[in-house]
Design an enzyme around this catalytic site. Structure first.
Site, PDB file in Angstrom:
ATOM      1  N   ASN A 104       0.829  -1.195   0.000  1.00  0.00           N
ATOM      2  CA  ASN A 104       0.000   0.000   0.000  1.00  0.00           C
ATOM      3  C   ASN A 104       0.865   1.246   0.000  1.00  0.00           C
ATOM      4  O   ASN A 104       1.959   1.271   0.566  1.00  0.00           O
ATOM      5  CB  ASN A 104      -0.956   0.000   1.204  1.00  0.00           C
ATOM      6  CG  ASN A 104      -0.399   0.751   2.394  1.00  0.00           C
ATOM      7  OD1 ASN A 104      -0.511   1.976   2.485  1.00  0.00           O
ATOM      8  ND2 ASN A 104       0.234   0.024   3.320  1.00  0.00           N
ATOM      9  N   CYS A 164       6.585   5.590   8.709  1.00  0.00           N
ATOM     10  CA  CYS A 164       5.743   5.362   7.536  1.00  0.00           C
ATOM     11  C   CYS A 164       6.577   5.396   6.263  1.00  0.00           C
ATOM     12  O   CYS A 164       7.220   6.406   5.967  1.00  0.00           O
ATOM     13  CB  CYS A 164       4.632   6.410   7.451  1.00  0.00           C
ATOM     14  SG  CYS A 164       3.521   6.125   6.064  1.00  0.00           S
ATOM     15  N   GLY A 251       0.818  -8.165   5.727  1.00  0.00           N
ATOM     16  CA  GLY A 251       0.148  -9.438   5.527  1.00  0.00           C
ATOM     17  C   GLY A 251       0.990 -10.596   6.021  1.00  0.00           C
ATOM     18  O   GLY A 251       2.098 -10.413   6.539  1.00  0.00           O
TER      19      GLY A 251
END
Length: 338
Positions: A104, A164, A251
């Protein structure tokens, strides 16, 4: 271009009482009695009814998931990352599937901290759940301003995001340099009246150096790991699939990295840890707790199964019961290295 799904959702969950029971069995063919398992934990002095939180960026502000279950069933909610001013985020495409997760590059899209305090926090406060506000700043001073505002608003804990990988300014640099990580931590602590938890980046040579710098600067807790920087390319067009070229990988694929880094950090500092990265089952969460985490956060698993956090919670209780433990807290730090 369609990829295989990164995990198969389990059965549905019916929530009754303190512990929700899945319609399917967990890893053992015979389920143990979990009714007497104490699931309460403490994270940096904040009491949680169970050790399962939802990770920042995966749960928004809870409104959508509140249609599936009572948010009070969770241990904590890590709200979507906030900045001092509203951000539109990165241009699409900004999500790409991988065989065992997603990339993402959303880029911290959010309405800004004042809108959160005025319009989102009151709704969250209607639920009996700890509220953790996640913040990112372009300058150390912005972190200080946000910590003051959030402390006055009544959140339970502030998660300072210095890691981030999807924004061009600020975050990643703070998370990869010990002296900058320490500077941001000190400013956050000087302006906050609630506990401060610092979120660490895995995109470093030695995560324990950053953890030690943050601990020495006064952090009350650590959360790790954030996403791993990755990239996918469409071989037909020869273009990166993400418009920003790279993004953060999350994930099941990242779980072994998260377990290793939590273990390393737990052996380097004495701060409580919120472990995350690839958690979709109770066994995943148990690995992070055995490595040294006091609590865990579920993120990407939510995108295919909104009940994932409840199943993880139940799975942890089941493992504790199978091992003859009276509480899930007893799992923390229980690994026996060779």
């Amino acid at each position: 271009m369609r990829e295989e799904r990164f995990f198969e959702p389990e059965g549905t969950v019916g929530c009754a009482g303190n512990v929700c029971k899945s319609e399917q069995a967990f890893s053992s063919p015979e389920k143990s009695d979990v009714s007497c398992i104490d699931q309460s934990i403490e994270l940096a002095g904040v009491a949680l009814k169970n050790p399962v939180a939802v990770a920042s960026g995966a749960f928004g502000f809870g409104r959508e998931y509140g249609q599936f279950f009572d948010l009070s069933e969770l241990g904590a909610i890590c709200c979507k990352g906030l900045t001092l001013h509203a951000r539109q985020g990165n241009p699409p495409p900004r999500i790409a599937e991988t065989p065992l997760g997603i990339l993402n590059s959303v880029g911290l899209q959010n309405p800004g901290i004042d809108v959160f305090i005025q319009h989102e926090l009151p709704s969250l406060r209607q639920h009996d759940v700890a509220i953790i506000a996640n913040i990112s700043g372009n300058t150390p001073e912005e972190y200080g301003i946000m910590c003051e505002k959030l402390s006055e608003s009544g959140v339970d804990l502030i998660e300072v995001n210095i890691s981030c990988p999807n924004v061009k300014a600020g975050g990643l640099a703070y998370g990869t340099r010990p002296e900058l990580a320490a500077e941001v931590t000190k400013i956050a602590k000087n302006h906050a009246t609630v506990p401060v938890m610092v979120k660490l980046s895995p995109n470093v040579t030695d995560i324990t150096e950053i953890a030690q710098a943050v601990a020495d600067a006064g952090a009350d807790a650590l959360s790790l790991i954030n996403t791993l920087r990755g990239m996918r390319i469409d071989v037909s067009t020869r273009r990166p699939i993400l418009k920003m070229n790279t993004g953060g990988l999350s994930g099941p694929a990242v779980l072994p990295v998260a377990v290793r880094m939590v273990w390393e950090v737990a052996n380097a500092v004495s701060l409580p840890i919120l472990g995350m990265g690839g958690v979709s089952r109770g066994e995943d969460a148990a690995q992070l707790m055995l490595a040294g985490a006091s609590a865990v956060a579920v993120g990407t698993a939510l995108f295919t199964d909104p009940y994932a956090p409840l199943k993880v919670r139940d799975g942890l209780a089941e493992i504790a019961a199978q091992q003859g433990l009276s509480s899930v807290r007893a799992l923390t730090g229980g690994v026996r290295p060779w």
